[in-house]
Structure formats: structure tokens, C-alpha cells
Design a protein around this motif. Structure first.
Motif, PDB file in Angstrom:
ATOM      1  N   GLY A 107      22.748 -32.804  -0.796  1.00 39.71           N
ATOM      2  CA  GLY A 107      21.807 -32.333  -1.803  1.00 39.71           C
ATOM      3  C   GLY A 107      22.504 -31.675  -2.976  1.00 39.71           C
ATOM      4  O   GLY A 107      22.124 -31.884  -4.142  1.00 39.71           O
ATOM      5  N   SER A 108      23.544 -30.874  -2.703  1.00 38.91           N
ATOM      6  CA  SER A 108      24.287 -30.227  -3.786  1.00 38.91           C
ATOM      7  C   SER A 108      24.943 -31.257  -4.687  1.00 38.91           C
ATOM      8  O   SER A 108      24.951 -31.123  -5.910  1.00 38.91           O
ATOM      9  CB  SER A 108      25.348 -29.287  -3.196  1.00 38.91           C
ATOM     10  N   GLN A 109      25.514 -32.312  -4.067  1.00 41.42           N
ATOM     11  CA  GLN A 109      26.167 -33.340  -4.870  1.00 41.42           C
ATOM     12  C   GLN A 109      25.151 -34.145  -5.683  1.00 41.42           C
ATOM     13  O   GLN A 109      25.469 -34.638  -6.776  1.00 41.42           O
ATOM     14  CB  GLN A 109      26.959 -34.279  -3.958  1.00 41.42           C
ATOM     15  N   LEU A 110      23.940 -34.277  -5.153  1.00 42.12           N
ATOM     16  CA  LEU A 110      22.909 -35.054  -5.856  1.00 42.12           C
ATOM     17  C   LEU A 110      22.153 -34.231  -6.897  1.00 42.12           C
ATOM     18  O   LEU A 110      21.345 -34.787  -7.648  1.00 42.12           O
ATOM     19  CB  LEU A 110      21.903 -35.616  -4.843  1.00 42.12           C
ATOM     20  N   ALA A 111      22.398 -32.918  -6.928  1.00 40.82           N
ATOM     21  CA  ALA A 111      21.621 -32.051  -7.819  1.00 40.82           C
ATOM     22  C   ALA A 111      21.666 -32.492  -9.282  1.00 40.82           C
ATOM     23  O   ALA A 111      20.618 -32.554  -9.947  1.00 40.82           O
ATOM     24  CB  ALA A 111      22.088 -30.603  -7.673  1.00 40.82           C
ATOM     25  N   PRO A 112      22.844 -32.808  -9.858  1.00 36.32           N
ATOM     26  CA  PRO A 112      22.836 -33.281 -11.255  1.00 36.32           C
ATOM     27  C   PRO A 112      22.049 -34.572 -11.431  1.00 36.32           C
ATOM     28  O   PRO A 112      21.359 -34.754 -12.440  1.00 36.32           O
ATOM     29  CB  PRO A 112      24.327 -33.473 -11.565  1.00 36.32           C
ATOM     30  N   LEU A 113      22.143 -35.477 -10.449  1.00 40.54           N
ATOM     31  CA  LEU A 113      21.397 -36.734 -10.539  1.00 40.54           C
ATOM     32  C   LEU A 113      19.894 -36.476 -10.489  1.00 40.54           C
ATOM     33  O   LEU A 113      19.114 -37.101 -11.225  1.00 40.54           O
ATOM     34  CB  LEU A 113      21.816 -37.657  -9.398  1.00 40.54           C
ATOM     35  N   VAL A 114      19.474 -35.540  -9.634  1.00 38.40           N
ATOM     36  CA  VAL A 114      18.050 -35.203  -9.559  1.00 38.40           C
ATOM     37  C   VAL A 114      17.571 -34.637 -10.888  1.00 38.40           C
ATOM     38  O   VAL A 114      16.466 -34.956 -11.353  1.00 38.40           O
ATOM     39  CB  VAL A 114      17.802 -34.201  -8.411  1.00 38.40           C
ATOM     40  N   GLU A 135      19.063 -24.344  -9.943  1.00 37.20           N
ATOM     41  CA  GLU A 135      18.683 -22.957 -10.200  1.00 37.20           C
ATOM     42  C   GLU A 135      19.849 -22.194 -10.817  1.00 37.20           C
ATOM     43  O   GLU A 135      19.672 -21.419 -11.768  1.00 37.20           O
ATOM     44  CB  GLU A 135      18.266 -22.281  -8.897  1.00 37.20           C
ATOM     45  N   ASN A 136      21.048 -22.408 -10.277  1.00 37.81           N
ATOM     46  CA  ASN A 136      22.209 -21.694 -10.793  1.00 37.81           C
ATOM     47  C   ASN A 136      22.541 -22.099 -12.223  1.00 37.81           C
ATOM     48  O   ASN A 136      22.981 -21.282 -13.027  1.00 37.81           O
ATOM     49  CB  ASN A 136      23.410 -21.943  -9.892  1.00 37.81           C
ATOM     50  N   ASP A 137      22.361 -23.384 -12.528  1.00 37.96           N
ATOM     51  CA  ASP A 137      22.594 -23.837 -13.898  1.00 37.96           C
ATOM     52  C   ASP A 137      21.677 -23.098 -14.868  1.00 37.96           C
ATOM     53  O   ASP A 137      22.105 -22.619 -15.923  1.00 37.96           O
ATOM     54  CB  ASP A 137      22.370 -25.340 -13.983  1.00 37.96           C
ATOM     55  N   SER A 142      16.307 -29.405 -15.273  1.00 39.90           N
ATOM     56  CA  SER A 142      16.633 -28.622 -14.082  1.00 39.90           C
ATOM     57  C   SER A 142      15.378 -28.020 -13.473  1.00 39.90           C
ATOM     58  O   SER A 142      15.261 -27.881 -12.249  1.00 39.90           O
ATOM     59  CB  SER A 142      17.623 -27.511 -14.448  1.00 39.90           C
ATOM     60  N   GLU A 143      14.406 -27.631 -14.309  1.00 40.41           N
ATOM     61  CA  GLU A 143      13.170 -27.052 -13.789  1.00 40.41           C
ATOM     62  C   GLU A 143      12.431 -28.038 -12.901  1.00 40.41           C
ATOM     63  O   GLU A 143      11.989 -27.699 -11.795  1.00 40.41           O
ATOM     64  CB  GLU A 143      12.262 -26.614 -14.948  1.00 40.41           C
ATOM     65  N   ARG A 144      12.289 -29.277 -13.382  1.00 43.41           N
ATOM     66  CA  ARG A 144      11.583 -30.286 -12.582  1.00 43.41           C
ATOM     67  C   ARG A 144      12.385 -30.659 -11.342  1.00 43.41           C
ATOM     68  O   ARG A 144      11.810 -31.025 -10.306  1.00 43.41           O
ATOM     69  CB  ARG A 144      11.310 -31.521 -13.427  1.00 43.41           C
ATOM     70  N   ALA A 145      13.710 -30.583 -11.441  1.00 42.41           N
ATOM     71  CA  ALA A 145      14.541 -30.854 -10.268  1.00 42.41           C
ATOM     72  C   ALA A 145      14.288 -29.818  -9.182  1.00 42.41           C
ATOM     73  O   ALA A 145      14.230 -30.155  -7.991  1.00 42.41           O
ATOM     74  CB  ALA A 145      16.018 -30.868 -10.663  1.00 42.41           C
ATOM     75  N   VAL A 146      14.154 -28.555  -9.565  1.00 42.21           N
ATOM     76  CA  VAL A 146      13.845 -27.506  -8.586  1.00 42.21           C
ATOM     77  C   VAL A 146      12.483 -27.771  -7.955  1.00 42.21           C
ATOM     78  O   VAL A 146      12.303 -27.641  -6.732  1.00 42.21           O
ATOM     79  CB  VAL A 146      13.884 -26.121  -9.244  1.00 42.21           C
ATOM     80  N   LEU A 147      11.510 -28.159  -8.762  1.00 43.42           N
ATOM     81  CA  LEU A 147      10.175 -28.466  -8.253  1.00 43.42           C
ATOM     82  C   LEU A 147      10.224 -29.587  -7.223  1.00 43.42           C
ATOM     83  O   LEU A 147       9.656 -29.475  -6.122  1.00 43.42           O
ATOM     84  CB  LEU A 147       9.263 -28.854  -9.418  1.00 43.42           C
ATOM     85  N   ALA A 148      10.918 -30.673  -7.544  1.00 43.82           N
ATOM     86  CA  ALA A 148      11.000 -31.803  -6.625  1.00 43.82           C
ATOM     87  C   ALA A 148      11.744 -31.416  -5.345  1.00 43.82           C
ATOM     88  O   ALA A 148      11.352 -31.812  -4.236  1.00 43.82           O
ATOM     89  CB  ALA A 148      11.695 -32.979  -7.303  1.00 43.82           C
ATOM     90  N   VAL A 154      14.560 -30.186   4.919  1.00 45.67           N
ATOM     91  CA  VAL A 154      14.647 -28.782   4.519  1.00 45.67           C
ATOM     92  C   VAL A 154      16.005 -28.500   3.890  1.00 45.67           C
ATOM     93  O   VAL A 154      16.106 -27.920   2.797  1.00 45.67           O
ATOM     94  CB  VAL A 154      14.403 -27.857   5.731  1.00 45.67           C
ATOM     95  N   TYR A 155      17.069 -28.926   4.545  1.00 44.02           N
ATOM     96  CA  TYR A 155      18.403 -28.638   4.044  1.00 44.02           C
ATOM     97  C   TYR A 155      18.755 -29.482   2.818  1.00 44.02           C
ATOM     98  O   TYR A 155      19.434 -29.014   1.903  1.00 44.02           O
ATOM     99  CB  TYR A 155      19.423 -28.855   5.160  1.00 44.02           C
ATOM    100  N   LEU A 156      18.298 -30.727   2.796  1.00 43.25           N
ATOM    101  CA  LEU A 156      18.543 -31.572   1.628  1.00 43.25           C
ATOM    102  C   LEU A 156      17.881 -30.965   0.388  1.00 43.25           C
ATOM    103  O   LEU A 156      18.482 -30.899  -0.690  1.00 43.25           O
ATOM    104  CB  LEU A 156      18.002 -32.976   1.888  1.00 43.25           C
ATOM    105  N   GLY A 157      16.632 -30.512   0.553  1.00 42.16           N
ATOM    106  CA  GLY A 157      15.917 -29.940  -0.580  1.00 42.16           C
ATOM    107  C   GLY A 157      16.529 -28.635  -1.059  1.00 42.16           C
ATOM    108  O   GLY A 157      16.683 -28.404  -2.274  1.00 42.16           O
ATOM    109  N   LEU A 158      16.901 -27.755  -0.137  1.00 38.32           N
ATOM    110  CA  LEU A 158      17.518 -26.493  -0.540  1.00 38.32           C
ATOM    111  C   LEU A 158      18.873 -26.741  -1.208  1.00 38.32           C
ATOM    112  O   LEU A 158      19.241 -26.061  -2.169  1.00 38.32           O
ATOM    113  CB  LEU A 158      17.685 -25.580   0.668  1.00 38.32           C
ATOM    114  N   GLY A 159      19.620 -27.721  -0.683  1.00 34.59           N
ATOM    115  CA  GLY A 159      20.905 -28.038  -1.301  1.00 34.59           C
ATOM    116  C   GLY A 159      20.758 -28.572  -2.709  1.00 34.59           C
ATOM    117  O   GLY A 159      21.562 -28.255  -3.593  1.00 34.59           O
TER     118      GLY A 159
END
Length: 475
Positions: free
Chosen positions: A307-314, A372-374, A321-327, A361-366
Motif C-alpha cells: 500500500g505504501s508503494q502504491l500510494a503515489p499511484l493511488v 496524509e504525510n505528503d 492526495s485527499e481523494r487517495a486518503v478517502l479511497a 485493512v493493512y493495504l488501505g492504511l498503508g
């Protein structure tokens, strides 16, 4: 023709380290710090149960951890700015060494509670100096515009890898000892009942903490700091706490991030407290349950790393980034719901659905964490960054403590899971509407748009983003 930015001169106080070397050492420190915690995850709840503790008492132990970390988060926030990143990390390692020893050997409730309290104090101390050291070193070598995302992402991946490996080791060791005829009984008889197979991972974790302390002292150079006194350090605590409280009150985006951290705390409390018992019930014995939970937790941490590695892609796929957190929080909500709906079922289909929910759960939190940090790092300047992260950690720890106590007091069944899912859903809905635009700040955002003006908040500089990861609050 445009000119290229000139890197800043290398700071001799950081040993002349370049960015790649600093990144490798930061990754190593992250791995060594979280490996012992991973080793205790699979056996924590089961060890306490084997010691004769009920679920409510176990929830109380975790509340001691969370409340201690929360109470000390802001008071210790600026400590590494005053005495240095390296000594604070070393102190945290020594506290964890003591905590794991107490947890591994303690048969009385007070010893376990003391160990969990020391671990909470170590969590408060360690929640930022390593990242602060890395950022300081990279900035000293390449200037304030240097890329940090790669190093932070690798540090996050190293943390997840350490937790995954540690969880497998922690769950496998008691199981292997159980295969050797009489090994567990021999351990108990030799040590007067202090050491049992389930306590071996915690004791081995204490040894790893010793290695961590030695590495920190030898591999993290930093410039000398002015001499100070304990009175001067403690004198800044009230101002730091006030700055932290003001930060969330005056900025809507930061307030959303803090509330999201609170929702993550509720999710983690449910997962950490309730999943080991489900694994033991499924397998029939504590040792077999620990092994199954070790594999499950390992898979969860790998999902977190993915999930952390996919965060920029999401963020690119959703548009911000806001919509990525929502998803991402939507995935967490779905995962908790699946875990709740399959609580009383042990059929292969129900088990598969529950495992899928655990992974979500873990994929989404990752995936939510880096986005969020960005947003957070671009919202505050250097004087307020650590304060914001300290309050973020405080939000997670406080809610995790309360949610853990609540989950332990509720009757077993779907209710604790569904309440946690409701809390995460409420956190997700905060991101339905974008934050109001703010004055632009120098530098583009991750999504290409303007970023908000930085918010100066206070003197703290040392709280790291591990709190937005599911393994930030160890079990």
C-alpha cells in the motif's frame, strides 16, 4: 537556459554522508528498531493469556502502552532537538530492551504493565529522531529541495519488512520449541516458570534491541549541540503542548489528518486485540494459533508495504492526495466489516473472507499514510512539522487506548469490529470535500497543484510518520 540548483555544502557534523549512505543507514535503523516489535506481535496476547490474564486485563496492558506514549508524546517532542537524535534513539532502544525483558519474564500483572509502559515511553521517544536525522543529513548534503520521498518510502518498506520477518520468527519459534519433546517443559523447569515457549520471542527481541543501540551510537553522526540542562528542556514543555493544541484548532486540513489518525487508532486496536484470539480458536491451541497469526500478520505487513508503494499511484489515479486518503480509508472500512461479519464462522469460505478483510485493512492504511504525510509536510514549515506529527501520534495513541479498552469490555462477536469500521468510515467521510484553498507556498505539490502556506507551530522537530502505518502501535 535555466540554471540547475547547486547542492548545499556537506555538513561536517553529519560525517560528510551523502544521500545514498544516509538512506541506507536510515533504512537499517528502521529495520532494527521494528524487528523486535514484530517478534512480539504474534505471541503478545497469547503470552499474556498463558500467564493467566483475561482479555480485559490484556486490553488494560495495551492501554498502559498507548496512554504512556500519548502522555509523553508532546513533552518528549523536542528532546532530540536539544540533546541530539542519536542519544534519544539510544535511550529508546535501552527502554525497549528493558521492556521486552520484563514482558518475556514477567508472570505478574505489574511486571507486564511496567514493561508495556516502558515500551510506550520508548515509542514516544523514538517516534521521529531517525527520520529527523535522515532529513537533516540529506538537507546538509543536497540542500532543502532534495528528494526525501524515496528515502522515506524505503524506510517505511524496511519497517514493514522488519515487522513481517519478526512476526514470522516470533510465531515460529514457540511452534518449533513445541515440536521438540519436552523443550517447553525444560525451559519452564529450568527458569522456575519464568521462561515458556511463548516468551522466547520477547527475550530474543531484547537482544536485538542491544544491537540496535550499538548501531545507532556508531552509525548516526550528527553535529554537536549546545550544552543545556534538564530544567531548560522541561521548561519548554508547556509551550510545546500549547503549540500542538493550537495547530489542530486553526488549520482544517491538519484537523482532518489528526481525526484520520484517530480513526486508524480505533482500527488498529480492534485488529491487534481480537485477531490473535480468533487464530487460536481456529487452530485449537495457543502455539498453533501464534504460528497462524504470525503468517497472517506477516501478510498484513506486506500488504502495508505494498500500500505504501502504491500510494503515489493511488493519488494520481484518484486525482489528489485527499481523494487517495478517502479511497484508502474506504478499503479499511470494507476490511473491518468483513472481519466483523465472519466473527462466528469458521468455514473455509468465511476464513477466506476474514483473511481478505485483514489484508484490506493493512493495504488501505498503508496507502493512506504517505498521502496524509505528503499533505501534512507541505502544510507546515520546519518549526511546526514535528509538532504536527507529535499531535498526530497523540491522536492515534489516545483513541487506540480507549478503543482497545472498549473492545475488551464488549462481548465477543461482530460488534467491536463494526464499531471500529464505523469510526474509520467517519474518518473517510471527512475527505469527501476538498480542503479550502490556501495561499501558495514555494514548490509544487505531489499532484501538481499549489500547496498551502506553511503553518509555524512550535519548537518540536522529532516525530516520525510511522504513526500512520498500521504497525505504529506495536502489539
Amino acid at each position: 537556459m535555466t540554471s540547475r540548483p547547486v547542492p548545499a555544502a556537506v555538513s561536517p557534523g553529519h560525517g560528510g554522508l551523502d544521500g545514498a549512505t544516509a538512506r541506507r543507514r536510515y533504512v537499517t535503523v528502521s529495520f532494527l528498531f521494528w524487528l523486535p516489535i514484530g517478534m512480539s506481535i504474534a505471541t503478545g496476547v497469547l503470552l499474556f493469556t498463558e500467564r493467566g490474564m483475561g482479555l480485559a486485563a490484556i486490553a488494560g496492558f495495551y492501554a498502559v502502552h498507548s496512554l504512556t506514549a500519548a502522555a509523553m508524546e508532546l513533552p518528549t517532542g523536542g528532546l532530540s532537538d536539544v540533546i541530539g537524535r542519536r542519544p534519544v534513539l539510544a535511550i529508546a532502544g535501552l527502554l525497549n530492551l528493558t521492556a521486552f525483558t520484563l514482558i518475556g519474564l514477567g508472570a505478574a500483572g505489574w511486571a507486564i504493565a511496567l514493561g508495556m509502559g516502558l515500551m510506550g515511553l520508548a515509542r514516544a521517544l523514538s517516534s521521529g529522531p531517525a527520520e529527523a536525522w535522515y532529513v537533516d543529513t540529506v538537507h546538509a548534503h543536497a540542500g532543502p529541495d532534495a528528494d526525501l520521498r524515496t528515502g522515506l518510502a524505503r524506510g517505511s518498506s524496511a519497517t514493514s519488512a522488519a515487522l513481517a520477518l519478526g512476526t514470522l520468527l516470533g510465531g515460529g519459534l514457540p511452534w518449533l520449541l513445541g515440536l521438540a519433546p519436552g523443550a517447553g517443559q525444560w525451559l519452564a523447569d529450568t527458569t522456575g516458570g519464568l521462561v515458556i515457549p511463548l516468551s522466547v520471542p520477547a527475550l530474543l527481541g531484547a537482544l536485538v534491541e542491544g544491537v540496535f543501540v550499538l548501531y545507532v551510537l556508531s552509525a548516526l553522526p550528527e553535529p554537536p549541540r549546545p550544552r543545556t540542562t534538564l530544567r531548560r528542556v522541561m521548561g519548554g514543555v508547556p509551550a510545546a503542548i500549547a503549540a500542538g493544541l493550537r495547530l489542530g484548532a486553526r488549520d482544517a486540513l491538519i484537523r482532518r489528518i489528526l481525526l484520520t489518525a484517530s480513526a486508524a487508532g480505533a482500527a488498529l486496536a480492534a485488529v491487534e486485540l481480537l485477531t490473535p484470539g480468533r487464530a487460536a480458536a481456529l487452530m485449537g491451541t495457543a502455539e498453533s494459533g501464534a504460528l497462524v497469526f504470525a503468517g497472517l500478520a506477516c501478510a498484513g505487513f506486506l500488504c502495508s508495504a505494498l500500500g505504501s508503494q502504491l500510494a503515489p499511484l493511488v493519488a494520481r489515479f484518484t486525482g489528489s492526495s485527499e481523494r487517495a486518503v478517502l479511497a484508502s480509508l474506504g478499503l479499511v472500512t470494507l476490511g473491518l466489516t468483513l472481519l466483523g461479519l465472519t466473527t462466528h464462522a469458521m468455514s473455509p469460505l468465511a476464513t477466506t473472507v476474514a483473511v481478505t478483510g485483514y489484508g484490506l485493512v493493512y493495504l488501505g492504511l498503508g496507502a493512506a499514510g504517505p498521502n496524509e504525510n505528503d499533505l501534512l509536510h507541505r502544510r507546515v514549515d520546519a518549526s511546526g512539522r514535528a509538532t504536527a506529527l507529535s499531535v498526530q501520534s497523540l491522536s492515534l495513541q489516545l483513541v487506540a487506548a480507549g478503543a482497545g479498552l472498549g473492545a475488551g469490555a464488549l462481548p465477543p462477536g461482530p460488534l467491536p469490529w463494526l464499531l471500529a469500521a464505523t469510526a474509520v468510515l467517519a474518518g473517510a467521510l471527512l475527505w469527501v470535500r476538498r480542503a479550502a484553498p490556501a495561499p501558495p507556498h514555494h514548490g509544487p505539490s505531489a499532484t501538481g497543484g499549489p500547496v498551502a502556506a506553511p503553518v509555524p507551530a512550535g519548537p518540536l522537530h522529532d516525530t516520525a510518520p510511522e504513526e500512520i502505518h498500521p504497525h505504529a502501535r506495536p502489539t
